[in-house]
Design a protein around this motif. Sequence first.
Motif, PDB file in Angstrom:
ATOM      1  N   ARG A 539      10.061  48.888 -65.520  1.00 47.60           N
ATOM      2  CA  ARG A 539       9.983  47.470 -65.907  1.00 47.60           C
ATOM      3  C   ARG A 539      11.328  46.948 -66.394  1.00 47.60           C
ATOM      4  O   ARG A 539      11.787  45.883 -65.961  1.00 47.60           O
ATOM      5  N   VAL A 540      11.979  47.686 -67.296  1.00 51.25           N
ATOM      6  CA  VAL A 540      13.256  47.182 -67.814  1.00 51.25           C
ATOM      7  C   VAL A 540      14.348  47.274 -66.759  1.00 51.25           C
ATOM      8  O   VAL A 540      15.275  46.446 -66.734  1.00 51.25           O
ATOM      9  N   ALA A 541      14.249  48.237 -65.832  1.00 51.15           N
ATOM     10  CA  ALA A 541      15.225  48.312 -64.733  1.00 51.15           C
ATOM     11  C   ALA A 541      15.100  47.088 -63.837  1.00 51.15           C
ATOM     12  O   ALA A 541      16.111  46.488 -63.416  1.00 51.15           O
ATOM     13  N   ALA A 542      13.864  46.696 -63.512  1.00 52.94           N
ATOM     14  CA  ALA A 542      13.654  45.492 -62.702  1.00 52.94           C
ATOM     15  C   ALA A 542      14.177  44.263 -63.434  1.00 52.94           C
ATOM     16  O   ALA A 542      14.847  43.399 -62.840  1.00 52.94           O
ATOM     17  N   MET A 543      13.873  44.168 -64.728  1.00 54.91           N
ATOM     18  CA  MET A 543      14.373  43.049 -65.525  1.00 54.91           C
ATOM     19  C   MET A 543      15.889  42.970 -65.474  1.00 54.91           C
ATOM     20  O   MET A 543      16.484  41.888 -65.284  1.00 54.91           O
ATOM     21  N   ALA A 544      16.551  44.116 -65.603  1.00 53.00           N
ATOM     22  CA  ALA A 544      18.014  44.146 -65.593  1.00 53.00           C
ATOM     23  C   ALA A 544      18.572  43.710 -64.245  1.00 53.00           C
ATOM     24  O   ALA A 544      19.557  42.954 -64.176  1.00 53.00           O
ATOM     25  N   LEU A 545      17.959  44.170 -63.168  1.00 52.59           N
ATOM     26  CA  LEU A 545      18.426  43.779 -61.830  1.00 52.59           C
ATOM     27  C   LEU A 545      18.308  42.275 -61.632  1.00 52.59           C
ATOM     28  O   LEU A 545      19.178  41.643 -61.010  1.00 52.59           O
ATOM     29  N   GLY A 546      17.238  41.687 -62.139  1.00 55.86           N
ATOM     30  CA  GLY A 546      17.090  40.237 -62.026  1.00 55.86           C
ATOM     31  C   GLY A 546      18.163  39.496 -62.791  1.00 55.86           C
ATOM     32  O   GLY A 546      18.741  38.521 -62.294  1.00 55.86           O
TER      33      GLY A 546
END
Length: 795
Positions: A539-546
Motif C-alpha cells: 500500500r505505501v509503495a503504491a502511494m509513493a509511486l503515485g
Amino acid sequence: MPKKKRKDVRRSWVILSQWMRLRSVFCLARFVGGLPKGTIAAVATFVVSSVSLSVNGMEEVTIEPHRFTIQDGYEIVQVAAPPLVKRPMHMCFDNEGVLYVTDSSGNTDKAPVQLKDPQHRVLRLVDRDGDGIFDESTVFADSLPLPEGILVHDGSVYVGAPPHIWKLHDSTGDHVADERSVWFDGGSIENCGNDMHGPYYGTDGFFYWCKGAFAPQQHQLTNGRTRTSRAAHIYRALPDGSQLERVITGGMNNPVGLAFSDTGERFLSGTFFDLSAPGRRDGVLHAVYGGVYGRKNPRVLAPHPVTGDLLPVLSHLGPAAPSGIVMPQNAATGLRGDLICTEFNTRRLSRHQLSHAGSSFESKVNTFLESDQTDFHPTDVIEDADGSLLVADTGSWYKICCPTSKIAKPDILGAIYRVQKKDVAQIDDPRGLALDWQNPEVEWLSDERPAVVTRAVECLAAEENIELLCLSPARVSAIWTLHRIPGRYARDVVRQFIKSSDPEVRVAAIQSVALWRDKDAVTVLIDVLSKVDDPHVQRVAAMALGRIGQAHATVPLLECYSTEMDPFLKHAITYAIYEIGERNSLPKKHPVTKCVQRMLKLDRTTTRSAKYPEIEFIKADKPGSETAARQKEQLDTLAVFLPQGDAQRGEKLFHNREKAKCVTCHLKGAAGVRLGPDLTRIGAIRSERDLLEAIVLPSASIARYHETVNVVTNDGKVVSGLLVKENTNTMFLASAEGAMQAVAYTEIDRASYSNVSLMPEGYEKVLTPNEIADLVAYLKADVSRLAGSSQPTGE
C-alpha cells in the motif's frame, strides 16, 4: 523520598482521609440517634475498597466527586485542579517537561463572536519536585479565541483557534509570550468553531491539522494549484509553512484528533463519520493518503475525485464525540501500539487494540477509563515521558453546538489526571535532561526512553551524522532522522532501507521517499510492489509511486491490482494511477480504468454548485421564572417514578405505533425510522433526567442536526422540516409525518434553525407517569442486553 514511596504514602493518605471523614459523619449520625454502630465499619470498609476495587477486569477508584472505573493494572491520580487550571482543553509538553495547557474562560458564545472578544488562555504548568503532581501555574498567553489544539515545537507554542493557527513565542525568557503571529490562516470560521483542530506534530516532521465545518476554504497547495473546498480535510505543512497539501478528504463536519504510529501511519478521531447503520455516528479512521471518507455528503464531496466507495471507519463509537487521541510509545505501560481516545459525551477513554487486517487495521474497542459523573468531559489525552497518560477533563462549561451539553455549567470546573500502570519500574530521568543535548549522540536513538529518542531525532538531523545514522540499530528512528536532512546523500541512504527485511523499516523508508518524491526510488518501489507479499508495504509503495509520478510505474501498478484486494490497497493503487495521470496507457477492460478516467475528468472540470444558503441560528429565549419553575416542578414530579421504570415494558411501548409513536421518527437498534435522532446508544450519553426532559419538554434540548429548518423561498413560500439530505443543488426537508419536500438552493431567500422541536409536546398527557418511566428505562438500557434482542450496538 523515592517517587514510588511518595505515591504509596499519598495513596495511604487518601484512604485514611476518607476513613476519618466518614467516621466523623457516622459518629455524628449515631449521636443524633441515626445509624447503628456496626454500620460505620461496614460503610467505611466499602469506601476504602472503592479506592481500588476490582470488578470484572475493571477497578473502581474514588477521586471526589468521581468514581472512576479503570482497567485492571492501572491507577489514576489527580495532578492539577483549580486554581492551577480551571477548564483544561488541550495539552502538550516541551522538552523540559513543562506542560502547556489551553484553558477555557467558560465563554460559550458562537465562535465568530469569540473571535471578536477573545477570552481564553494558555497556561504553563510546572512540577517542581518531580512527584508527578503539578505545583505551579502561570499564564503564558491570554486573550485567545476558542482554542482547538496546542503544539510546542522548537521553542514556540502553536495554538489552533479558528480561523488561525497562532505562533506564540517568548523571546525574553520570562515564560510569557511576547511575540504573536499568524502561522496559518484557514480563512473560515463557522458558528460551531470546528473549522480547525490542531496542530499536531507528525512522525515525519510535518505539522498536521484538521479542517471541519462546511465553509469554503481556498489554499495554494504545494503543487502550485489553488484549490477551494467545503469538505473536511487533514492538511499538513512543514514547520516553516511550506509544502502545504491535503492528506485526506471527508464528508464529516468535525474531524478532531490525530495520532501517529512509529512508521508514519495516521489515525483520526471525530464526529459524524458514518450514519449508515443504527448506533453509528462518530469514530476513528485510519487516515491514508488521498482517502475519501464519510459521511455520505454529495454537496461537499462532489468536486473531489474518489477511487471507489468511501473508505471504511476503523472503530465505530456511536454518539461519543471522540476528541483527543494518542498512540502510546512506551512499551512498559502495555499500551504501545494501541490507540487511547477521549470521548466527550460518554465520560470515558476508549482503548482501541489494533491488529493488521489486509493493508490496514482492525480494532478491538473497550473501555479503558470511565467516570460516573455526567459533568466529566475528557477532551485530550497525551503521553508523558514516563509512559503515563495525562487526561484533560474540561468540566461542564461547553455547550457550543453540543447535543449533550445544552446547559452550560461554567462553575463546574475541570482537572487533569494521570493514568499509569501499577508496579512499573521507575525510569530515572525519563526526558534525558542530564544528557548533553549540545552534543547529541546517535546511540540515543536506541534509548529505552521514548522522549529521549524523539528529541534525538530532531537534534541529530545534520549531514555530518549521516554515516553514523546508517549504522544505528534503531533503524526506524534513524530513517526519520535522515528524513529531516535535506540533500542527495540522505535520500540515497534512506532509499537503501526499502530493501530491509523488517516491514516497519520498509514502511518508514517508503513514507520518507514518498514525502520527498524521490524519483530514484521508483525502480526499487516497483520491485517491492511486485515481489513483497505484505499488503501494508504494498500500500505505501503504491502511494509513493503515485506521489513521485513517473509514467513507467503505471503498468506495474495495473498488474498488481486485484479485485480481491482490501479497499485500502485498492484505493492506494487506483489513486497512484490517477496521480501519475497517464490516461492513454490505461487498458479499456482493466477494472480501474473507468474510475481513473472519471477522476481525471473531474479534476479537469470546474464543479459549480449553487450557492449554499447560510442557515442562521436563532438565539433561544430563556423561559421566564414562572415557566422555568413550572417545568422543574413537572420534571420533579415525574422523576419520582423513574426508579420504577421497566426496560422490557418500555421496549414494547417504544414499538407501539398507535400510542407512543416513537418508531415513526426514531431508530433504536434495527427498528424505527431515522428522522429524529438515532436512539440506539442514547443511554450512554444521556442521564435519566435528560431523557425525561427530552420526552416531556422536547424543545428544551434539541440534538445538533435535528433542528427544524425554516426556509423562506424567493416567492415568499415557507417550507419547514428536518434537513435529511442534500446534494450539490438541493436540500430535502422532511415533515414530522415523513413527507419530503425538495428546495433548490437558488429558490431560497433565507433559512434559519427553529428553537421548537419537530417532536410535539404533551407526551405526559398521552402516557402515564409509569409509562414514561418505562420508556426512560428502555432508552437508558443497552438495547443488546434486553431479553430477546439482537440489535446491533454500532461497535
